[in-house]
Design a protein around this motif. Sequence first.
Motif, PDB file in Angstrom:
ATOM      1  N   HIS A 188      60.998  58.716  84.195  1.00  0.00           N
ATOM      2  CA  HIS A 188      60.659  59.489  85.499  1.00  0.00           C
ATOM      3  C   HIS A 188      61.063  60.956  85.407  1.00  0.00           C
ATOM      4  O   HIS A 188      62.349  61.190  84.852  1.00  0.00           O
ATOM      5  CB  HIS A 188      60.938  58.818  86.718  1.00  0.00           C
ATOM      6  CG  HIS A 188      60.181  57.692  87.010  1.00  0.00           C
ATOM      7  ND1 HIS A 188      60.022  56.766  86.282  1.00  0.00           N
ATOM      8  CD2 HIS A 188      59.898  57.409  88.411  1.00  0.00           C
ATOM      9  CE1 HIS A 188      59.360  55.804  86.924  1.00  0.00           C
ATOM     10  NE2 HIS A 188      59.455  55.917  87.962  1.00  0.00           N
ATOM     11  N   ASP A 194      65.034  57.616  91.906  1.00  0.00           N
ATOM     12  CA  ASP A 194      64.206  57.024  90.846  1.00  0.00           C
ATOM     13  C   ASP A 194      63.665  57.683  89.768  1.00  0.00           C
ATOM     14  O   ASP A 194      62.417  58.598  89.857  1.00  0.00           O
ATOM     15  CB  ASP A 194      62.733  56.490  91.862  1.00  0.00           C
ATOM     16  CG  ASP A 194      61.886  55.546  90.897  1.00  0.00           C
ATOM     17  OD1 ASP A 194      62.003  55.101  89.914  1.00  0.00           O
ATOM     18  OD2 ASP A 194      60.612  55.690  91.301  1.00  0.00           O
ATOM     19  N   GLU A 226      59.536  52.498  81.557  1.00  0.00           N
ATOM     20  CA  GLU A 226      59.169  51.497  82.482  1.00  0.00           C
ATOM     21  C   GLU A 226      57.961  50.941  81.824  1.00  0.00           C
ATOM     22  O   GLU A 226      57.036  51.649  81.353  1.00  0.00           O
ATOM     23  CB  GLU A 226      58.995  51.914  83.756  1.00  0.00           C
ATOM     24  CG  GLU A 226      59.285  50.779  84.691  1.00  0.00           C
ATOM     25  CD  GLU A 226      59.341  51.121  86.104  1.00  0.00           C
ATOM     26  OE1 GLU A 226      58.603  52.336  86.513  1.00  0.00           O
ATOM     27  OE2 GLU A 226      59.955  50.549  86.980  1.00  0.00           O
ATOM     28  N   TYR A 330      60.403  57.852  98.337  1.00  0.00           N
ATOM     29  CA  TYR A 330      60.066  57.386  96.888  1.00  0.00           C
ATOM     30  C   TYR A 330      58.834  58.165  96.410  1.00  0.00           C
ATOM     31  O   TYR A 330      57.630  58.227  97.013  1.00  0.00           O
ATOM     32  CB  TYR A 330      59.482  56.076  97.404  1.00  0.00           C
ATOM     33  CG  TYR A 330      59.287  55.388  96.202  1.00  0.00           C
ATOM     34  CD1 TYR A 330      59.639  54.859  94.819  1.00  0.00           C
ATOM     35  CD2 TYR A 330      57.575  55.202  96.122  1.00  0.00           C
ATOM     36  CE1 TYR A 330      59.077  54.188  93.932  1.00  0.00           C
ATOM     37  CE2 TYR A 330      57.072  54.295  94.880  1.00  0.00           C
ATOM     38  CZ  TYR A 330      57.697  53.969  93.976  1.00  0.00           C
ATOM     39  OH  TYR A 330      57.528  53.213  92.903  1.00  0.00           O
ATOM     40  N   HIS A 331      59.090  58.452  95.149  1.00  0.00           N
ATOM     41  CA  HIS A 331      57.764  59.076  94.064  1.00  0.00           C
ATOM     42  C   HIS A 331      57.350  60.390  95.004  1.00  0.00           C
ATOM     43  O   HIS A 331      56.092  60.652  95.243  1.00  0.00           O
ATOM     44  CB  HIS A 331      56.824  58.149  94.031  1.00  0.00           C
ATOM     45  CG  HIS A 331      56.933  57.238  93.025  1.00  0.00           C
ATOM     46  ND1 HIS A 331      55.995  56.508  92.234  1.00  0.00           N
ATOM     47  CD2 HIS A 331      57.942  56.931  92.167  1.00  0.00           C
ATOM     48  CE1 HIS A 331      56.545  56.020  91.259  1.00  0.00           C
ATOM     49  NE2 HIS A 331      57.868  56.179  91.246  1.00  0.00           N
TER      50      HIS A 331
HETATM   51 ZN    ZN Z   1      58.923  54.961  89.979  1.00  0.00          ZN
END
Ligand code: ZN
Length: 442
Positions: A188, A194, A226, A330-331
């Motif tokens: 990422h 994250d 991932e 998130y993201h």
């Molecule tokens: Zn992620």
Amino acid sequence: MDKSKFSMIEGHDAYLLASKLFPIYRSITGNGVRKSFDIIKTHIGDNSFKVIEIPTGTKVFDWTIPKEWNIEDAYIEDERGQKIISFSDNNLHVVGYSQPIDLWVDYSDLEKYIYTEKKQPKVIPYVTSYYKESSGFCMSYEQFSKLKPCKYHLYIKSSFLMGALSLAEIVFYGESQDEILISTYCCHPSMGNDNCSGMALSAELAKYVKSMVHRKYTYRFIFVPETIGAIAYLAHKDNLNHLKRRVKAGYTLSCVGDDGDYSIIFSNKENSLSDRALLNVMKNSAIVKRKLKKYSFLERGSDERQFNSPNVDLGITGFCRTKYWEFPEYHTSLDSMEFISSEGLQGSFDCMKQVINVLEYNDLYKVPFPCEPQLGKRNLYPNISKKGMYDDVKVMMDLLAYADGTHDLIEISDIIKQPIDKMLIIIKSLLNEGVLCKGGKL
Ligand code: ZN
């Protein structure tokens, strides 16, 4: 140094590492991943940290390693040469794995290339397109809705090479060849929780494991992009068979740097050794200051998917603070270094350190003769009666009551609701006095 600062050393260290990793642009392949590995290697301070390069085109089970992608620059400018957004300002502005592009478009066509998050108008969303050819940009909905009708220049300078996908691992050998696997991902770009937090916590735990005077288990830390990276790692050499033979427990670390409650994502078995050890720490240890949210394997999302898939089946558990998908940052560009903290990382470190200790000392114990042992003649029973004195005796008697060679230490701890670190001190004296012995194979 005051005590509170002293007890934050690992969290502080991990936060500093996350800060170094944060600005680097990462994707599932490319130089950002390699650069990140260099930094992690230096942090752990061990030359056995090994980078594995899997060439483009390699078949890894049902998947194929894609071309290596690198990016130099990306921006959108208007007719007057005014930069609207630029990769150099925020690397979330470009869709990961974008094809190179150098194109003028009308305002009416611009929308086809832009991703926004209407429900969170101020954030830049994180978007990727690994396996479908496309070019795109991300910006806040607020910014997009203010753009004037004119022509826009879309520019992405990226390259696709017959290169490689990079993975990394470090192994610390123990007394046994049986292994504990700790996995995190490294694909990422600039987001704090994250997953700069996962890389930083893994590296900090690796330092801890390296410093352990005695290790029962061998510990394998892996840093993989991932999904494709976890698959590639399992497909590399004899890794799958080796791990199936040797791994007794393991964790995927993701989103471990915020200050929220902890989360467990159970393995498909729901009661693997990894599930039980983490749950035991969360339920019984005084070190855990926040609640635990439990998620079933049906809510899996990170590499626990690969490690628990039917032909792999390692019983791996997911560990997060606030679980991926569950926080509004998130993201998005809000998942910044401000969203994570030394305190958050320290909490996660303390929990995982405790889990490692639980795994190290988990064993079967039994009393070698019928009935309760006579503790008084061994000075294990207090001579005088004083308030609070019998608490430890109660723990001791309860422990002995379940030490029948069939319950392991985690089970006994769960039954008598006592943390394993407290029980270990008692176990040591009982072993010394011969009223308890290790009994049987786990
Ligand atoms: Zn992620």
